[in-house]
Scaffold this motif. Structure first.
Motif, PDB file in Angstrom:
ATOM      1  N   THR A 260      -0.432  72.417  87.460  1.00  0.00           N
ATOM      2  CA  THR A 260       0.522  73.411  87.972  1.00  0.00           C
ATOM      3  C   THR A 260       0.224  74.779  87.381  1.00  0.00           C
ATOM      4  O   THR A 260      -0.220  74.888  86.228  1.00  0.00           O
ATOM      5  CB  THR A 260       1.970  73.008  87.617  1.00  0.00           C
ATOM      6  OG1 THR A 260       2.885  73.892  88.258  1.00  0.00           O
ATOM      7  CG2 THR A 260       2.218  73.041  86.119  1.00  0.00           C
TER       8      THR A 260
ATOM      9  N   VAL B 169       1.253  78.221  85.588  1.00  0.00           N
ATOM     10  CA  VAL B 169       2.318  78.659  84.685  1.00  0.00           C
ATOM     11  C   VAL B 169       2.144  80.163  84.434  1.00  0.00           C
ATOM     12  O   VAL B 169       1.019  80.639  84.267  1.00  0.00           O
ATOM     13  CB  VAL B 169       2.295  77.895  83.339  1.00  0.00           C
ATOM     14  CG1 VAL B 169       2.700  76.449  83.524  1.00  0.00           C
ATOM     15  CG2 VAL B 169       0.926  77.967  82.682  1.00  0.00           C
TER      16      VAL B 169
ATOM     17  N   LEU C 111      -1.672  74.294  83.726  1.00  0.00           N
ATOM     18  CA  LEU C 111      -1.373  73.203  82.796  1.00  0.00           C
ATOM     19  C   LEU C 111      -1.598  71.876  83.505  1.00  0.00           C
ATOM     20  O   LEU C 111      -1.122  71.653  84.609  1.00  0.00           O
ATOM     21  CB  LEU C 111       0.085  73.304  82.333  1.00  0.00           C
ATOM     22  CG  LEU C 111       0.614  72.174  81.436  1.00  0.00           C
ATOM     23  CD1 LEU C 111      -0.082  72.204  80.074  1.00  0.00           C
ATOM     24  CD2 LEU C 111       2.131  72.300  81.257  1.00  0.00           C
TER      25      LEU C 111
ATOM     26  N   ILE D 254       0.639  66.991  84.253  1.00  0.00           N
ATOM     27  CA  ILE D 254       2.077  67.185  84.063  1.00  0.00           C
ATOM     28  C   ILE D 254       2.882  65.974  84.537  1.00  0.00           C
ATOM     29  O   ILE D 254       4.061  66.109  84.850  1.00  0.00           O
ATOM     30  CB  ILE D 254       2.562  68.461  84.768  1.00  0.00           C
ATOM     31  CG1 ILE D 254       2.275  68.415  86.277  1.00  0.00           C
ATOM     32  CG2 ILE D 254       1.954  69.700  84.138  1.00  0.00           C
ATOM     33  CD1 ILE D 254       3.049  69.449  87.072  1.00  0.00           C
TER      34      ILE D 254
ATOM     35  N   LEU E 185       1.936  78.340  75.462  1.00  0.00           N
ATOM     36  CA  LEU E 185       1.856  78.043  76.890  1.00  0.00           C
ATOM     37  C   LEU E 185       1.891  79.295  77.755  1.00  0.00           C
ATOM     38  O   LEU E 185       1.269  79.345  78.812  1.00  0.00           O
ATOM     39  CB  LEU E 185       3.003  77.107  77.299  1.00  0.00           C
ATOM     40  CG  LEU E 185       2.874  75.637  76.914  1.00  0.00           C
ATOM     41  CD1 LEU E 185       4.131  74.871  77.298  1.00  0.00           C
ATOM     42  CD2 LEU E 185       1.659  75.003  77.586  1.00  0.00           C
TER      43      LEU E 185
ATOM     44  N   ASN F 195       4.535  66.809  81.054  1.00  0.00           N
ATOM     45  CA  ASN F 195       5.778  66.774  81.809  1.00  0.00           C
ATOM     46  C   ASN F 195       6.947  67.229  80.948  1.00  0.00           C
ATOM     47  O   ASN F 195       7.789  68.024  81.390  1.00  0.00           O
ATOM     48  CB  ASN F 195       6.016  65.355  82.329  1.00  0.00           C
ATOM     49  CG  ASN F 195       7.170  65.281  83.311  1.00  0.00           C
ATOM     50  OD1 ASN F 195       8.317  65.134  82.918  1.00  0.00           O
ATOM     51  ND2 ASN F 195       6.855  65.384  84.584  1.00  0.00           N
TER      52      ASN F 195
ATOM     53  N   LEU G 145       6.630  71.088  80.230  1.00  0.00           N
ATOM     54  CA  LEU G 145       6.961  71.926  81.378  1.00  0.00           C
ATOM     55  C   LEU G 145       8.466  71.935  81.654  1.00  0.00           C
ATOM     56  O   LEU G 145       9.073  72.993  81.862  1.00  0.00           O
ATOM     57  CB  LEU G 145       6.202  71.429  82.615  1.00  0.00           C
ATOM     58  CG  LEU G 145       6.356  72.281  83.873  1.00  0.00           C
ATOM     59  CD1 LEU G 145       5.728  73.650  83.667  1.00  0.00           C
ATOM     60  CD2 LEU G 145       5.729  71.588  85.073  1.00  0.00           C
ATOM     61  N   LYS G 146       9.080  70.761  81.646  1.00  0.00           N
ATOM     62  CA  LYS G 146      10.510  70.686  81.950  1.00  0.00           C
ATOM     63  C   LYS G 146      11.360  71.298  80.841  1.00  0.00           C
ATOM     64  O   LYS G 146      12.429  71.864  81.110  1.00  0.00           O
ATOM     65  CB  LYS G 146      10.910  69.239  82.220  1.00  0.00           C
ATOM     66  CG  LYS G 146      10.366  68.736  83.551  1.00  0.00           C
ATOM     67  CD  LYS G 146      10.741  67.303  83.859  1.00  0.00           C
ATOM     68  CE  LYS G 146      10.212  66.901  85.233  1.00  0.00           C
ATOM     69  NZ  LYS G 146      10.467  65.480  85.541  1.00  0.00           N
TER      70      LYS G 146
ATOM     71  N   CYS H 126      10.433  73.909  79.128  1.00  0.00           N
ATOM     72  CA  CYS H 126      10.312  75.355  79.371  1.00  0.00           C
ATOM     73  C   CYS H 126      11.169  75.791  80.557  1.00  0.00           C
ATOM     74  O   CYS H 126      11.803  76.850  80.515  1.00  0.00           O
ATOM     75  CB  CYS H 126       8.855  75.720  79.617  1.00  0.00           C
ATOM     76  SG  CYS H 126       7.797  75.507  78.164  1.00  0.00           S
ATOM     77  N   GLU H 127      11.192  74.982  81.604  1.00  0.00           N
ATOM     78  CA  GLU H 127      12.033  75.306  82.760  1.00  0.00           C
ATOM     79  C   GLU H 127      13.506  75.337  82.360  1.00  0.00           C
ATOM     80  O   GLU H 127      14.259  76.226  82.777  1.00  0.00           O
ATOM     81  CB  GLU H 127      11.810  74.278  83.873  1.00  0.00           C
ATOM     82  CG  GLU H 127      10.461  74.392  84.561  1.00  0.00           C
ATOM     83  CD  GLU H 127      10.226  73.279  85.566  1.00  0.00           C
ATOM     84  OE1 GLU H 127      11.016  72.301  85.571  1.00  0.00           O
ATOM     85  OE2 GLU H 127       9.256  73.371  86.329  1.00  0.00           O
TER      86      GLU H 127
END
Length: 344
Positions: A135, A137, A147, A150, A223, A239, A242-243, A245-246
Motif C-alpha cells: 500500500t 503511505v 509498505l 500489510i 514510516l 497490518n 498501518l491500522k 497509524c490510521e
C-alpha cells in the motif's frame, strides 16, 4: 494508449454495489481507454447503473455485467469460499483475469478469500514464493512511499521478505519514477544486532543483492519520514502498524476539529484558515491512498478497503488502471528473473 479491460467485483465490501457503481461512473469519465466488466447480481446492478448513468450522462457501452449468484461475505473462511462459492462475484473477477479476458481486477471483499483465490487460480509469477499486499503511505514531504506486506502473509521467512523488497522496489520505481528506490526492513531498532533472526537474515539477502538499494533497518516512527521508499515486513507486523497509524491519524484529526469548535475565537480562526487547513489535511485523507496491490501475481489485483467510500473505491480503480497500463506484473517478473539468476 492501448485499450485495457478491468474487472470490478461489485458485491464485495461493507457498503454494497451502489458505492462501487458510483466510483465506476467517475472512472468511465476519467479513463476513456478502459473497458469494464462488473461481476455480481445483474438485475440489481442494471438498476443502479441505469439510475447513475441517467444522473451523470455517461455512456455505458464500455461496461459489461457478468451475472453471479453468490457473494463472498467478510466473515467467510477462505477455504470455504474456494470450495463452495465458485459462482461468487469475487471468483468471477479472478477467473476473468486468469483467462485473459481482463488485465486486472478490483475488489473490496474479504482479504483472505481474495488472496486465496488469486493465489490458486491466477497464480504467482515464476519464481515468486508468495504474493504480498502493498500500500502507498504518505510522508512528510507530501510524497508517498510503500509498505508491504500489510496482511496477506502473517508469517514470512527471510527469502520471502527478500522477494517483497525486490517487488516493492519495482513498484516504487515504476509508479513513483524513482530510479533507485531505497528499500528498508521494519525492525524494533536500526542497529544490526536488533530484531528476530528472520529479519536479520533477510537484511543479509537484501544487502548482498545487486538489484536492490537496501538502506538498512527502520523503526515504526520512520514510516512517514520519507527515509525509505519501500518498507518491508511480514503481514502481521505491517497490518498492525498501518491500522495503528490510521487510528492515530483519525484521533488527531477528530481532536483537532473538536477543539476548534470549543471557543468563538478558534472557530473564527478556523474559518479564516479554512483553505490552508483543508490543504494541510488533504494529504492525510486515506481515500487517496485506498487500494492495496497484491504484487507477485500473473495479473493486477487491487484490494480496496472494505468500508471504502465512492471516492476511495475510485482511487483503487485508478491505481489498478495505472498498474495495468505499466504492465507491472511483467516488470516484476523480469526483475525476479534477474535476482534468481544472481542467486544461482
Amino acid at each position: 494508449m492501448a485499450k485495457i479491460t478491468l474487472v470490478i467485483d461489485a458485491m464485495g465490501g461493507d457498503r454494497g454495489p451502489a458505492i462501487v457503481v458510483a466510483a465506476l461512473i467517475r472512472a468511465l469519465h476519467s479513463f476513456p481507454e478502459t473497458d469494464f466488466i462488473v461481476t455480481g447480481d445483474e438485475p440489481r446492478l442494471k438498476a443502479i447503473l441505469a439510475r447513475e448513468s441517467k444522473n451523470n450522462s455517461v455512456d455505458l457501452s464500455r461496461v459489461r455485467i457478468q451475472h453471479t449468484s453468490q457473494i463472498v461475505q467478510m466473515d467467510d473462511k477462505p477455504g470455504q469460499c474456494i470450495r463452495q462459492k465458485t459462482d461468487s462475484s469475487m471468483r468471477a473477477a479472478i477467473d476473468l483475469v486468469a483467462d485473459g479476458s481482463a488485465q486486472g481486477c478490483v475488489s473490496a471483499g474479504n482479504t483472505g478469500a481474495l488472496m486465496a483465490m488469486a493465489y490458486m487460480y491466477l497464480k504467482t509469477l515464476p519464481g515468486v514464493l508468495r504474493p504480498a499486499l502493498i500500500t502507498p503511505v504518505p510522508n512528510q514531504f507530501g510524497k508517498q512511499g510503500f509498505l508491504l506486506d500489510i496482511g496477506a502473509n502473517p508469517v514470512c521467512d527471510a527469502e520471502t521478505l527478500f522477494q517483497f523488497g525486490v517487488m516493492g522496489s519495482v513498484l516504487a520505481r515504476e509508479l513513483n519514477n524513482i530510479e533507485n528506490p531505497k528499500v528498508s526492513l521494519l525492525n524494533m531498532g536500526t542497529e544490526e544486532i536488533k530484531g528476530p533472526d528472520v529479519v536479520k537474515q533477510a537484511a543479509l539477502l537484501l544487502k548482498n543483492s545487486n538489484f536492490v538499494n537496501y538502506t538498512g533497518f527502520v523503526e515504526g516512527s520512520d514510516l512517514f519520514t520519507g527515509s525509505a521508499d519501500v518498507i518491508v515486513c511480514d503481514g502481521f507486523t505491517g497490518n498492525i502498524a498501518l491500522k495503528s497509524c490510521e487510528g492515530m491519524a483519525n484521533m488527531v484529526y477528530e481532536h483537532f476539529q473538536r477543539n476548534l469548535k470549543t471557543h468563538w475565537f478558534s472557530r473564527g480562526l478556523a474559518w479564516l484558515l479554512y483553505k490552508r487547513q483543508k490543504k494541510s489535511w488533504a494529504w492525510l485523507n486515506p481515500d487517496q491512498y485506498n487500494g492495496a496491490s497484491l504484487v507477485g501475481l500473473r495479473g493486477v489485483v487491487v484490494k480496496s478497503h472494505g468500508n471504502a467510500s465512492a471516492n476511495a473505491f475510485y482511487s483503487a480503480i485508478a491505481h489498478a488502471i495505472t498498474e495495468t497500463q505499466l504492465n507491472l506484473p511483467a516488470r516484476i517478473h523480469n526483475q525476479v528473473e534477474k535476482v534468481l539468476s544472481e542467486q544461482h
